[in-house]
Design an enzyme around this catalytic site. Structure first.
Site, PDB file in Angstrom:
ATOM      1  N   LYS A 189       0.834  -1.216   0.000  1.00 45.26           N
ATOM      2  CA  LYS A 189       0.000   0.000   0.000  1.00 45.26           C
ATOM      3  C   LYS A 189       0.865   1.262   0.000  1.00 45.26           C
ATOM      4  O   LYS A 189       0.623   2.188  -0.761  1.00 45.26           O
ATOM      5  CB  LYS A 189      -0.904   0.060   1.237  1.00 45.26           C
ATOM      6  CG  LYS A 189      -1.945  -1.021   1.335  1.00 45.26           C
ATOM      7  CD  LYS A 189      -2.916  -0.766   2.470  1.00 45.26           C
ATOM      8  CE  LYS A 189      -2.299  -0.736   3.859  1.00 45.26           C
ATOM      9  NZ  LYS A 189      -1.786  -2.011   4.337  1.00 45.26           N
ATOM     10  N   ARG A 199     -10.539   1.077   8.074  1.00 43.31           N
ATOM     11  CA  ARG A 199     -10.239  -0.332   8.320  1.00 43.31           C
ATOM     12  C   ARG A 199     -11.398  -1.070   8.952  1.00 43.31           C
ATOM     13  O   ARG A 199     -11.298  -2.268   9.218  1.00 43.31           O
ATOM     14  CB  ARG A 199      -9.030  -0.442   9.237  1.00 43.31           C
ATOM     15  CG  ARG A 199      -7.714  -0.559   8.487  1.00 43.31           C
ATOM     16  CD  ARG A 199      -6.603  -0.462   9.510  1.00 43.31           C
ATOM     17  NE  ARG A 199      -5.460  -1.259   9.281  1.00 43.31           N
ATOM     18  CZ  ARG A 199      -4.287  -0.761   8.849  1.00 43.31           C
ATOM     19  NH1 ARG A 199      -4.176   0.478   8.488  1.00 43.31           N
ATOM     20  NH2 ARG A 199      -3.250  -1.539   8.773  1.00 43.31           N
ATOM     21  N   ARG A 234      10.531  -7.791   5.607  1.00 44.38           N
ATOM     22  CA  ARG A 234      10.477  -6.332   5.441  1.00 44.38           C
ATOM     23  C   ARG A 234      11.389  -5.661   6.470  1.00 44.38           C
ATOM     24  O   ARG A 234      11.467  -6.085   7.620  1.00 44.38           O
ATOM     25  CB  ARG A 234       9.033  -5.855   5.646  1.00 44.38           C
ATOM     26  CG  ARG A 234       8.870  -4.356   5.545  1.00 44.38           C
ATOM     27  CD  ARG A 234       7.458  -3.966   5.225  1.00 44.38           C
ATOM     28  NE  ARG A 234       6.509  -4.257   6.298  1.00 44.38           N
ATOM     29  CZ  ARG A 234       5.226  -3.918   6.241  1.00 44.38           C
ATOM     30  NH1 ARG A 234       4.759  -3.312   5.166  1.00 44.38           N
ATOM     31  NH2 ARG A 234       4.409  -4.211   7.228  1.00 44.38           N
ATOM     32  N   ARG A 291      10.071  -3.667  11.410  1.00 45.48           N
ATOM     33  CA  ARG A 291       9.056  -2.863  12.077  1.00 45.48           C
ATOM     34  C   ARG A 291       8.622  -3.602  13.324  1.00 45.48           C
ATOM     35  O   ARG A 291       8.573  -4.830  13.336  1.00 45.48           O
ATOM     36  CB  ARG A 291       7.855  -2.693  11.127  1.00 45.48           C
ATOM     37  CG  ARG A 291       7.835  -1.345  10.464  1.00 45.48           C
ATOM     38  CD  ARG A 291       6.785  -1.262   9.392  1.00 45.48           C
ATOM     39  NE  ARG A 291       5.419  -1.524   9.842  1.00 45.48           N
ATOM     40  CZ  ARG A 291       4.344  -1.283   9.096  1.00 45.48           C
ATOM     41  NH1 ARG A 291       4.476  -0.780   7.877  1.00 45.48           N
ATOM     42  NH2 ARG A 291       3.136  -1.539   9.539  1.00 45.48           N
TER      43      ARG A 291
END
Ligand code: AMP
Length: 221
Positions: free
Chosen positions: A14, A89, A123, A156
């Site tokens: 996104k 969301r 990631r 993260r």
């Protein structure tokens, strides 16, 4: 003026696709997650409020999220429009949003859960400038260091197996019904998010094309 929403599970791209589209069409990119991460990094009062919730992969309360979105969009710096990333969301957020804004389209980045897991666990984010790297698609050189600013690349805080399970559950239970709501309004274009960003041509909404639930990625090129 173009007003878009981009939706998709964690790790579906996104942020990357929003930035490409924003640069292409002169849109303002509004990411609630980025605003929260900015606050966490700077130890603000809001950062303290959301840090543990985010690390656990849970959703922040609707009141706070809605005030963040309203305040950001109230800047009115979006002369050519905006792309909202990661919001709404759940259904109450969607209803709140639709009360205040008309939207021109919803980009749904579709990705199976198995691929999400592979991506999210690979990631890394630059601790200094916040750029995201996916170690599956590109290897920064030297490894572990940001190509742009040489900052340290770290996972993260919410890219863990446990937080991912919570986020996927919430996505299927709470966010999918929002997609159904938008589909009924014929706002949604679904794009296969599996190819790497450099393989997938930039998503480009064509204003001449009416969006529909079954439109393919080609509609956006
Ligand atoms: P993201 O960067 O969009 O994956 O968001 C990171 C985290 O910020 C999420 O896991 C939530 O804890 C919080 N967050 C972002 N957007 C929302 C939202 N619309 N509603 C509730 N929490 C959100």
């Amino acid at each position: 003026m173009r007003k878009y929403v981009i939706m998709g599970v964690q790790g579906s791209g996104k942020g990357t696709q929003s930035q490409l589209l924003a640069a292409d069409l002169d849109l303002v990119h509004v990411s609630v997650g980025d605003i929260f991460r900015w606050n966490v990094q700077r130890h603000t009062k809001m950062g303290a409020q959301v840090r543990r919730i985010m690390a656990a992969g849970e959703l922040v309360g609707d009141d706070l999220v809605e005030s963040v979105i309203s305040e950001r969009l109230a800047w009115h710096d979006w002369n050519y429009g905006f792309i909202v990333d990661g919001f709404p969301r759940n259904r109450p957020q969607a209803e709140f949003f639709l009360e205040s804004y008309d939207i021109d389209g919803v980009i749904h980045l579709d990705m199976p859960d198995s691929e999400v897991r592979r991506r999210v666990l690979n990631r890394r984010m630059c601790a200094n400038c916040g750029i995201n790297y996916n170690l599956l698609d590109s290897t920064p050189s030297p490894p572990g260091q940001c190509d742009a600013c040489a900052g340290e690349l770290v996972p993260r805080e919410d890219d863990t197996e446990e937080a991912l399970a919570v986020r996927l559950r919430d996505y299927h239970e709470k966010t999918n019904p929002v997609l159904d709501l938008f589909r009924r309004k014929e706002y949604v274009v679904t794009v296969d998010a599996r190819p790497a960003p450099e393989v997938t041509p930039t998503i480009r909404p064509d204003p001449a094309v009416t969006m529909s639930g079954s439109a393919s990625a080609r509609t956006f090129r």
